[in-house]
Design an enzyme around this catalytic site. Structure first.
Site, PDB file in Angstrom:
ATOM      1  N   CYS A   2       0.830  -1.185   0.000  1.00 40.08           N
ATOM      2  CA  CYS A   2       0.000   0.000   0.000  1.00 40.08           C
ATOM      3  C   CYS A   2       0.874   1.247   0.000  1.00 40.08           C
ATOM      4  O   CYS A   2       2.090   1.182  -0.012  1.00 40.08           O
ATOM      5  CB  CYS A   2      -0.885   0.023   1.253  1.00 40.08           C
ATOM      6  SG  CYS A   2      -1.765  -1.520   1.549  1.00 40.08           S
ATOM      7  N   ARG A  50      -4.763   1.279  -1.042  1.00 43.28           N
ATOM      8  CA  ARG A  50      -4.600  -0.156  -0.840  1.00 43.28           C
ATOM      9  C   ARG A  50      -4.403  -0.937  -2.131  1.00 43.28           C
ATOM     10  O   ARG A  50      -5.114  -0.732  -3.111  1.00 43.28           O
ATOM     11  CB  ARG A  50      -5.835  -0.722  -0.116  1.00 43.28           C
ATOM     12  CG  ARG A  50      -5.696  -2.204   0.231  1.00 43.28           C
ATOM     13  CD  ARG A  50      -6.959  -2.784   0.796  1.00 43.28           C
ATOM     14  NE  ARG A  50      -6.745  -4.172   1.213  1.00 43.28           N
ATOM     15  CZ  ARG A  50      -7.685  -5.096   1.271  1.00 43.28           C
ATOM     16  NH1 ARG A  50      -8.934  -4.795   0.962  1.00 43.28           N
ATOM     17  NH2 ARG A  50      -7.390  -6.336   1.643  1.00 43.28           N
ATOM     18  N   LEU A  51      -3.425  -1.844  -2.080  1.00 45.60           N
ATOM     19  CA  LEU A  51      -3.291  -2.918  -3.055  1.00 45.60           C
ATOM     20  C   LEU A  51      -3.715  -4.193  -2.336  1.00 45.60           C
ATOM     21  O   LEU A  51      -3.039  -4.650  -1.412  1.00 45.60           O
ATOM     22  CB  LEU A  51      -1.847  -3.038  -3.547  1.00 45.60           C
ATOM     23  CG  LEU A  51      -1.569  -4.139  -4.571  1.00 45.60           C
ATOM     24  CD1 LEU A  51      -2.301  -3.863  -5.884  1.00 45.60           C
ATOM     25  CD2 LEU A  51      -0.072  -4.274  -4.826  1.00 45.60           C
ATOM     26  N   ALA A  52      -4.856  -4.756  -2.704  1.00 45.78           N
ATOM     27  CA  ALA A  52      -5.463  -5.853  -1.945  1.00 45.78           C
ATOM     28  C   ALA A  52      -4.766  -7.175  -2.248  1.00 45.78           C
ATOM     29  O   ALA A  52      -4.777  -7.651  -3.384  1.00 45.78           O
ATOM     30  CB  ALA A  52      -6.951  -5.947  -2.286  1.00 45.78           C
ATOM     31  N   ILE A  53      -4.177  -7.778  -1.204  1.00 46.12           N
ATOM     32  CA  ILE A  53      -3.451  -9.042  -1.340  1.00 46.12           C
ATOM     33  C   ILE A  53      -4.020 -10.104  -0.407  1.00 46.12           C
ATOM     34  O   ILE A  53      -4.246 -11.244  -0.796  1.00 46.12           O
ATOM     35  CB  ILE A  53      -1.944  -8.850  -1.018  1.00 46.12           C
ATOM     36  CG1 ILE A  53      -1.336  -7.769  -1.915  1.00 46.12           C
ATOM     37  CG2 ILE A  53      -1.200 -10.166  -1.161  1.00 46.12           C
ATOM     38  CD1 ILE A  53      -1.280  -8.092  -3.378  1.00 46.12           C
ATOM     39  N   VAL A  54      -4.231  -9.757   0.864  1.00 47.50           N
ATOM     40  CA  VAL A  54      -4.738 -10.678   1.878  1.00 47.50           C
ATOM     41  C   VAL A  54      -6.030 -10.098   2.450  1.00 47.50           C
ATOM     42  O   VAL A  54      -6.131  -8.886   2.671  1.00 47.50           O
ATOM     43  CB  VAL A  54      -3.697 -10.893   3.009  1.00 47.50           C
ATOM     44  CG1 VAL A  54      -4.275 -11.789   4.099  1.00 47.50           C
ATOM     45  CG2 VAL A  54      -2.431 -11.526   2.432  1.00 47.50           C
ATOM     46  N   ASN A  74       1.825  -0.404   5.549  1.00 43.25           N
ATOM     47  CA  ASN A  74       2.345  -0.765   4.237  1.00 43.25           C
ATOM     48  C   ASN A  74       3.255  -1.963   4.425  1.00 43.25           C
ATOM     49  O   ASN A  74       4.233  -1.891   5.175  1.00 43.25           O
ATOM     50  CB  ASN A  74       3.136   0.404   3.638  1.00 43.25           C
ATOM     51  CG  ASN A  74       3.842   0.011   2.347  1.00 43.25           C
ATOM     52  OD1 ASN A  74       3.388  -0.865   1.617  1.00 43.25           O
ATOM     53  ND2 ASN A  74       4.957   0.662   2.065  1.00 43.25           N
ATOM     54  N   GLY A 331      14.910 -11.938  -6.193  1.00 41.72           N
ATOM     55  CA  GLY A 331      16.139 -12.497  -5.624  1.00 41.72           C
ATOM     56  C   GLY A 331      17.011 -11.495  -4.906  1.00 41.72           C
ATOM     57  O   GLY A 331      18.173 -11.795  -4.605  1.00 41.72           O
TER      58      GLY A 331
END
Length: 500
Positions: A2, A50-54, A74, A331
């Protein structure tokens, strides 16, 4: 993942200016395309994109349970299930971010050290107190400015209005801040431990710890992918993800970028085919590299040339990746933990090398982690870094330095390669390291086109006010792009490489 903004202003009984907070939040809206929220809690204003992930349905922020504490977070807390079991707080959602709130209101702020993950957050308490926190490695960004008695926080430099930029500082990793105590370190980067006794035990521990770290970062309610350059680090992450593909919704996606025929693209194809990944590519040419440079410099908020060169393929790759997934593993960090860079070979004293590796890990928040966060969030994509898991960072510090030197074949990261024997074809497992900008073909493009960025007769007499003297024409071009976006920012905010 977020973007956050917070303003703490004890001078204002009705709370800080919501208009100011909203204007700052507007400038980081790209970090959270899925939702937006705000709340005033006493002297603190909290804003969140918000970037909705969970917990896609109930994870909107600011987060606040029934007892009146509110937070904007965040990042990701990977051990949130365990923390829920031991917390006495009422949880209103299934969001991992609420575990950060629980740690902040537990009564003992030392419990912040129990958080595992990448995070930057601000909590406002109902009695007017507050706390700001950033993870020990600085995986997630946080900046702050203290202006006329108010303290302002934001995820990116661009959030701060031009008249505030002379006051902006980087919030230090591993610290918490309260109005009462000021800055207090809540966790050291390394916590010590006995050295590993034998090489085979070290190989086993490295393998098991990395596998666990990757699986932690596959936590999501949406499809997950991996940035795959075809080099050792991303290929090992991809191999672990392929082995535990059932942990995530849908197939494991891999993504590679480069110029046509570049070594990264060719190696990544082979790795993806060997592992059975759903593979995607972003092939670009010299004109695309040059045309996207202003956007790249604006996104990474830096003008350091090596960072820009590596950020270009990352930026174009993130743009492609965001069309398919919201979460990607990378990585980053392996070279600093296991002495992967060529210049480490010039350090002959073991203690000096150990110090240099620690310095490298400690400085990642101004370099690779900054690039990784910004280019992905520019496209509404979350990047996760399993090599920088707390357990793996601590384990690397317990491995005798001589075991992290090149092996009999003179190959860097020999111990890491040996730990994963059989997970990849031998020629890919032992492929020599290339910098991302080199393997993707981007460095060659930048060398060819540098003269176009700053003509020879312009280079000798021009300098950007407030920034250090440029070392090359290429760097001067990036400084100008930086100033167009972030005029007034003190270069010291950008870390040691920006002022070299």
């Amino acid at each position: 993942m977020c973007g956050i903004v917070a303003i703490h202003d004890p001078r204002s009984p009705e709370g800080p200016s919501a208009e100011l907070g909203r204007s700052m939040l507007d400038r980081v809206e790209h970090r959270g395309p899925d939702g937006r929220g705000e709340r005033t809690v006493g002297p603190t204003w909290l804003g969140h994109v918000r970037l909705a992930i969970v917990d896609l349905d109930e994870g909107d922020q600011p987060l606040g349970p029934a007892d009146g504490h509110w937070a904007v977070v965040n990042g990701e807390i990977y051990n949130h299930h365990e923390l829920r079991r031991v917390s006495g707080l009422h949880f209103a959602t299934a969001s991992d971010s609420e575990a950060a709130l629980a740690a902040a209101v537990a009564g003992d702020l030392d419990q912040l050290a129990d958080l595992r993950g990448m995070f930057a957050f601000v909590v406002a308490h109902p009695d007017g107190r507050g706390v700001a926190v950033r993870d020990p490695l600085g995986v997630k960004p946080l900046y702050w400015a203290r202006v006329d008695g108010a303290t302002l926080f934001a995820s990116e430099l661009v959030a701060f209005a031009p008249e505030m930029r002379g006051h902006v500082e980087e919030f230090p990793p591993g610290f918490r801040w309260t109005p009462q105590e000021g800055l207090v370190r809540f966790r050291e980067l390394h916590v010590g431990g006995e050295p590993i006794a034998d090489v085979e035990s070290a190989r086993t521990a490295v393998r098991d710890t990395l596998v666990t770290a990757v699986r932690r970062r596959m936590m999501a309610d949406v499809p997950v992918g991996v940035f795959l350059s075809g080099g050792l680090d991303s290929s090992l992450v991809a191999a672990v993800m392929a082995s535990f593909a059932d942990d995530v919704p849908g197939p494991v996606h891999s993504f590679a970028a480069g110029t046509e025929g570049s070594s990264d693209l060719l190696a990544a194809r082979r790795v993806a085919e060997h592992l059975g990944l759903e593979h995607h590519e972003r092939v670009y040419d010299a004109d695309e590299v040059v045309s996207c440079l202003p956007s790249v410099v604006a996104s990474i908020e830096s003008f350091e040339p090596s960072l820009v060169r590596s950020a270009v393929p990352n930026y174009l790759l993130a743009e492609e990746t965001a069309r398919t997934v919201k979460v990607v593993l990378t990585g980053e960090g392996a070279d600093e933990l296991f002495a992967g860079y060529a210049h480490y070979r010039d350090i002959t004293d073991g203690a000096d090398l150990a110090d240099e590796l620690l310095r490298g890990v400690s400085g990642l928040h101004n370099l690779n982690l900054q690039r990784c966060d910004r280019v992905t969030m520019a496209h509404g994509l979350e990047a996760r870094v399993p090599f920088l898991d707390r357990d793996l960072v601590n384990l690397a510090g317990r491995i005798p330095i001589e075991w992290r030197l090149p092996g009999e074949l003179g190959q860097e990261k020999a111990l890491l390669r040996e730990a994963f024997t059989g997970w990849l074809p031998e020629d890919l497992l032992w492929r020599p390291k290339e910098q991302f900008g080199d393997g993707s073909g981007t460095a060659d493009v930048m060398t060819e086109r540098a003269a176009e960025l700053v003509p020879e007769d312009d280079w000798a007499q021009q300098r950007v006010a407030g920034l250090p003297a440029p070392r090359t024409r290429e760097e001067l071009a990036y400084q100008r792009m930086f100033a167009d976006r972030l005029a007034g920012i003190d270069a010291r905010v950008l870390g040691r490489f920006a002022t070299a």
